[in-house]
Design a protein around this motif. Structure first.
Motif, PDB file in Angstrom:
ATOM      1  N   TRP A  52      42.628  40.130  47.431  1.00 17.72           N
ATOM      2  CA  TRP A  52      41.497  41.032  47.325  1.00 17.72           C
ATOM      3  C   TRP A  52      41.200  41.758  48.645  1.00 17.72           C
ATOM      4  O   TRP A  52      40.916  42.949  48.655  1.00 17.72           O
ATOM      5  N   ARG A  74      43.679  47.270  43.378  1.00 20.19           N
ATOM      6  CA  ARG A  74      42.253  46.993  43.408  1.00 20.19           C
ATOM      7  C   ARG A  74      41.517  48.114  44.110  1.00 20.19           C
ATOM      8  O   ARG A  74      42.059  48.779  44.989  1.00 20.19           O
ATOM      9  N   TYR A  76      38.284  48.412  46.275  1.00 19.73           N
ATOM     10  CA  TYR A  76      37.331  47.577  47.007  1.00 19.73           C
ATOM     11  C   TYR A  76      35.891  48.041  46.764  1.00 19.73           C
ATOM     12  O   TYR A  76      34.989  47.241  46.570  1.00 19.73           O
ATOM     13  N   ASN A  79      34.675  46.996  43.404  1.00 18.81           N
ATOM     14  CA  ASN A  79      34.799  45.562  43.104  1.00 18.81           C
ATOM     15  C   ASN A  79      35.639  45.317  41.852  1.00 18.81           C
ATOM     16  O   ASN A  79      35.305  44.431  41.047  1.00 18.81           O
ATOM     17  N   VAL A  81      39.608  45.117  39.979  1.00 15.92           N
ATOM     18  CA  VAL A  81      41.063  44.973  40.003  1.00 15.92           C
ATOM     19  C   VAL A  81      41.607  45.581  38.714  1.00 15.92           C
ATOM     20  O   VAL A  81      41.037  45.375  37.637  1.00 15.92           O
ATOM     21  N   ALA A 100      40.045  34.522  39.359  1.00 20.62           N
ATOM     22  CA  ALA A 100      40.001  34.578  40.820  1.00 20.62           C
ATOM     23  C   ALA A 100      40.079  33.185  41.401  1.00 20.62           C
ATOM     24  O   ALA A 100      39.628  32.209  40.781  1.00 20.62           O
TER      25      ALA A 100
END
Length: 121
Positions: A52, A74, A76, A79, A81, A100
């Motif tokens: 992440w 992903r 960022y 938030n 993926v 996760a």
């Protein structure tokens, strides 16, 4: 950490879908996020994962021929993926889950609900 997976649907063989996994609640900094799938009558299997923090350390399953057709990434800021799935095959039909774990943990301990992908021939 709460994970919300969405984006599944019905698609013809050869088509594409993009799955999304949105994280909320506790931060997932320092975690890896993975996609898994479970086809009817089969065990859940790993599909792909990503680190992440910087979006590196991407891994794809070798046994189910997703590498080269699926891409994990992903965003960022969002938030989220993603799992971009191209050249879909009927055997990709499954319930897809995101999960996760702490980067160096062996087990995924946060799971989202599944999103169903159905590929028709």
């Amino acid at each position: 950490v709460q994970l919300q997976a969405y984006g599944g649907g019905l698609v013809q063989a050869g088509g594409s879908l993009r799955l999304s996994c949105e994280a909320s609640g506790r931060s997932i900094v320092g975690h890896s996020v993975g996609w898994f799938r479970q086809a009817p009558g089969k065990e859940r299997e790993f599909v792909a994962s990503i680190r992440w923090n910087d979006g590196t350390n991407t891994y794809y399953a070798n046994s189910n021929s997703v590498e080269g057709r699926f891409t994990i990434s992903r965003d960022y800021a969002k938030n989220t993926v993603y799992l971009q799935m191209n050249s879909l095959k009927p055997e990709d039909t499954a319930l897809y889950y995101c999960a996760a774990k702490l980067e160096f943990a062996t087990k995924y301990n946060y799971w989202g609900q599944g999103t169903l992908v159905t590929v028709s021939s």
